[in-house]
Each structure stands twice: as C-alpha cells, then as structure tokens.
Design a protein around this motif. Structure first.
Motif, mmCIF file in Angstrom:
data_model
loop_
_atom_site.group_PDB
_atom_site.id
_atom_site.type_symbol
_atom_site.label_atom_id
_atom_site.label_comp_id
_atom_site.label_asym_id
_atom_site.label_seq_id
_atom_site.Cartn_x
_atom_site.Cartn_y
_atom_site.Cartn_z
ATOM 1 N N GLY A 15 0.802 -1.215 0.000
ATOM 2 C CA GLY A 15 0.000 0.000 0.000
ATOM 3 C C GLY A 15 0.834 1.263 0.000
ATOM 4 O O GLY A 15 0.351 2.339 0.388
ATOM 5 N N GLU A 16 2.096 1.179 -0.456
ATOM 6 C CA GLU A 16 3.000 2.321 -0.415
ATOM 7 C C GLU A 16 3.142 3.011 -1.762
ATOM 8 O O GLU A 16 3.954 3.929 -1.905
ATOM 9 N N TRP B 195 -7.198 -4.057 6.549
ATOM 10 C CA TRP B 195 -7.993 -5.011 5.785
ATOM 11 C C TRP B 195 -8.536 -4.418 4.506
ATOM 12 O O TRP B 195 -8.783 -5.152 3.538
ATOM 13 N N THR B 196 -8.740 -3.107 4.450
ATOM 14 C CA THR B 196 -9.233 -2.521 3.206
ATOM 15 C C THR B 196 -8.176 -2.591 2.108
ATOM 16 O O THR B 196 -8.505 -2.756 0.932
ATOM 17 N N GLN B 197 -6.919 -2.478 2.492
ATOM 18 C CA GLN B 197 -5.855 -2.642 1.504
ATOM 19 C C GLN B 197 -5.811 -4.087 1.001
ATOM 20 O O GLN B 197 -5.594 -4.344 -0.188
ATOM 21 N N PHE C 297 -19.028 4.366 7.390
ATOM 22 C CA PHE C 297 -19.159 4.137 5.956
ATOM 23 C C PHE C 297 -18.254 5.134 5.247
ATOM 24 O O PHE C 297 -18.452 6.340 5.385
ATOM 25 N N ARG C 298 -17.260 4.634 4.518
ATOM 26 C CA ARG C 298 -16.255 5.530 3.930
ATOM 27 C C ARG C 298 -15.953 5.151 2.476
ATOM 28 O O ARG C 298 -16.216 4.032 2.047
ATOM 29 N N TYR C 299 -15.388 6.135 1.768
ATOM 30 C CA TYR C 299 -14.987 5.930 0.377
ATOM 31 C C TYR C 299 -13.505 6.262 0.241
ATOM 32 O O TYR C 299 -12.992 7.194 0.858
ATOM 33 N N ASP C 300 -12.831 5.471 -0.595
ATOM 34 C CA ASP C 300 -11.413 5.722 -0.858
ATOM 35 C C ASP C 300 -11.136 5.342 -2.295
ATOM 36 O O ASP C 300 -11.848 4.520 -2.886
ATOM 37 N N ARG C 301 -10.126 5.952 -2.879
ATOM 38 C CA ARG C 301 -9.734 5.611 -4.245
ATOM 39 C C ARG C 301 -8.222 5.673 -4.362
ATOM 40 O O ARG C 301 -7.592 6.636 -3.918
ATOM 41 N N LYS C 302 -7.653 4.623 -4.949
ATOM 42 C CA LYS C 302 -6.218 4.572 -5.206
ATOM 43 C C LYS C 302 -6.004 4.083 -6.626
ATOM 44 O O LYS C 302 -6.405 2.976 -6.976
ATOM 45 N N GLY C 303 -5.373 4.924 -7.435
ATOM 46 C CA GLY C 303 -5.160 4.553 -8.824
ATOM 47 C C GLY C 303 -6.473 4.370 -9.547
ATOM 48 O O GLY C 303 -7.361 5.224 -9.511
ATOM 49 N N ASP C 304 -6.648 3.229 -10.199
ATOM 50 C CA ASP C 304 -7.858 2.951 -10.968
ATOM 51 C C ASP C 304 -8.973 2.348 -10.133
ATOM 52 O O ASP C 304 -10.081 2.155 -10.640
ATOM 53 N N LEU C 305 -8.704 2.025 -8.885
ATOM 54 C CA LEU C 305 -9.691 1.327 -8.066
ATOM 55 C C LEU C 305 -10.344 2.258 -7.053
ATOM 56 O O LEU C 305 -9.668 3.016 -6.362
ATOM 57 N N GLY C 306 -11.667 2.171 -6.955
ATOM 58 C CA GLY C 306 -12.415 2.863 -5.916
ATOM 59 C C GLY C 306 -12.973 1.849 -4.936
ATOM 60 O O GLY C 306 -13.128 0.667 -5.260
ATOM 61 N N MET C 307 -13.308 2.321 -3.732
ATOM 62 C CA MET C 307 -13.781 1.408 -2.700
ATOM 63 C C MET C 307 -14.717 2.112 -1.723
ATOM 64 O O MET C 307 -14.408 3.197 -1.239
ATOM 65 N N ALA D 16 -16.140 -4.500 2.048
ATOM 66 C CA ALA D 16 -15.429 -3.564 1.177
ATOM 67 C C ALA D 16 -15.838 -3.863 -0.262
ATOM 68 O O ALA D 16 -15.577 -4.959 -0.773
ATOM 69 N N LEU D 17 -16.509 -2.897 -0.899
ATOM 70 C CA LEU D 17 -16.902 -3.012 -2.302
ATOM 71 C C LEU D 17 -15.822 -2.341 -3.148
ATOM 72 O O LEU D 17 -15.556 -1.153 -2.979
ATOM 73 N N VAL D 18 -15.208 -3.108 -4.050
ATOM 74 C CA VAL D 18 -14.049 -2.620 -4.801
ATOM 75 C C VAL D 18 -14.304 -2.762 -6.296
ATOM 76 O O VAL D 18 -14.847 -3.770 -6.754
ATOM 77 N N GLY D 19 -13.912 -1.733 -7.068
ATOM 78 C CA GLY D 19 -14.040 -1.820 -8.511
ATOM 79 C C GLY D 19 -13.466 -0.594 -9.198
ATOM 80 O O GLY D 19 -13.191 0.429 -8.556
#
Length: 271
Positions: free
Chosen positions: A17-18, A120-122, A223-233, A244-247
């Motif tokens: 996750g770095e 765990w979300t990572q 309830f939270r939202y995060d986005r890294k690169g092409d993936l949102g969650m 965790a809903l990922v796509g």
C-alpha cells in the motif's frame, strides 16, 4: 497496453500500500495483463498472511516478569557489553527462525520478503486487483456453471461454506437490478483468520468484488470511500461483518452498488 514491467521492489511496495498515483495505476494495469506476475503477487500475499497468522499473536503477549527483572538488573551494571550481545543474539535468532521457515518453503528462494500490509481494506483492494483480471479461475466456487438448478445449488453451497468458515452470516447479494450477475466467490486469508471475496460482472465484462471479514469487536460502523489509482472502494462495518466493495467504476456507480447491498443487509445509512 505497452506498459513497462514494474520491478520486484515496486511490486512489493504496491502490495504494502505504499504506491499511489500513476505508479499505482501502472502496476494494476500490468497485473491485469500479465497473469504470471499476478500469480507471483498472490504467492507473496499468501506467504505474508501465513507468517502474520503464525507470529503476530506473539507481539501481543506480555513480557515475562523474570525477563523484565533481568533486564532491569543488567541495565544498572557498568559493563553492558555482554547484555547487548545477548539481546542481539535473541533478535538474530528470532529473525533466523522466520527466514529459515520462508527458505524451507521456498519463499526467499523465489521472491523478496514482503512487509505487513496496512489494514484489511488494503487487502480487499489487493485481492480485487489480483483476482478480477483472471479469465479461467476468477473464483474458487463458481455459481454460473450448469442449468438454473445447478446454479442455485452452488449458490447455497457457497453461502453455507463461507458462513461456516468466517463464523458470520455470508449473504450472496443480488445486484441484477444494477446490471451485475454473481460470478462466485472464494476464501481468502485475513490478518486474524479467514475472509471471503464475492465477485460480480456486468454485461460488458467489468467486475466488482465484495470483500467480507469478521469485524473486530471495537470496529465502528463507519461508511467511507477511498480511491487509489484505478480502483475505488466503499467500505463499512455492519454488525459482526466488515464489507469492502471494490471496482474500477466511478464513485457514483460504486455508490449505487453499495446502496443496493446495504438495502439487502441492514447497516449504517449511506451518504
């Protein structure tokens, strides 16, 4: 896509996750197009999680009183050389045990060590990036094989199996109203036990995954939202289970899917 291959150090950092921004997107694109490297990353993650499951409980154990007293007595001595050498020997011995176990399993002979992943979300994001691109084996238990009767049997088997292994109710969400069909699911390792991944696919072949794990007792139902690169969650905790809903879909699209899940499994309101 003509993407330069990330080296092992960068892949390892991504797994921890770095890596963010364009480098993160580049690595995700590479893993989607190169199943051999994706399989190697899965192997690193499995080695890491196995080691964490084996050794992490030791970190929470209290230091034995006799060792504490010994350290205090020796700390007041003028000559601390032998004590420091003994402490260094203990550290090296512990490291040697871990290295030896990895070497015996072939882990160090194949790949560099991977540091503990952050949260765990990572792990949910890594699991999506590794398994979503798979064509032949995207899931461990498929619910799309055979006729309707066979598919329903597989759905029931998958739900019962994951519920038994996670020790929390695992519901197979119906996302057909949002254009997504259930592909199947798989069992995954988590930091302190098993977790699960459910995979869904739309008519265009785009996939989302739902990562489920038994929630920690102290976890809040945020309830939270995060986005890294092409993936949102979108991720949250509802009762005994964390989700965790990922796509790769836009935030609004993932939000609609998260709302559909929340309606089927009561939880905190979504904003």
């Amino acid at each position: 896509m003509n993407t330069e291959r990330p080296d092992d150090a960068l892949l390892s950092a991504w797994l921890d996750g770095e890596v963010e921004g364009s480098d993160c997107a580049r690595i995700q694109a590479w893993l989607q197009e190169n199943p051999e490297d994706a399989a190697r990353v899965r192997m690193w993650a499995a080695d890491r999680d196995a080691l964490r499951a084996r050794f992490s409980p030791v970190l929470d154990e209290p230091v034995p009183e006799r060792l504490t007293q010994t350290a205090l007595r020796r700390s007041v001595r003028a000559d601390r050389g032998p004590w420091l050498q003994a402490a260094a020997a203990v550290v090296l011995l512990a490291v040697g045990v871990v290295i030896g176990a990895l070497w015996q399993r072939g882990g160090l002979a194949r790949e560099p060590a991977v540091a503990a992943i952050q949260g765990w979300t990572q792990r949910a994001a890594v699991a999506h990036a590794v398994y979503a691109p798979e064509e032949r084996h995207p899931v461990e238990v498929s619910v799309r094989d055979g006729d309707g009767v066979r598919q329903r049997e597989q759905e029931q088997h998958l739900s019962r199996w994951l519920t038994r292994r996670l020790s929390v109710p695992v519901k197979l969400f119906d996302l057909r109203s949002e254009g997504f069909e259930l592909v199947g699911g798989r069992l995954l390792p988590d930091a302190n036990g098993p977790s699960a991944q459910l995979m869904y696919q739309d008519a265009m072949g785009q996939r989302v995954t739902v990562y489920l794990r038994k929630a920690n007792q102290e976890a809040a139902a945020a309830f939270r939202y995060d986005r890294k690169g092409d993936l949102g969650m979108f991720y949250w905790v509802d009762g005994p289970c964390g989700y965790a809903l990922v796509g790769p879909q836009p935030r609004e699209r993932l939000l609609a899917l998260a709302e559909a899940i929340a309606k089927q499994d009561p939880g905190p309101p979504i904003r």
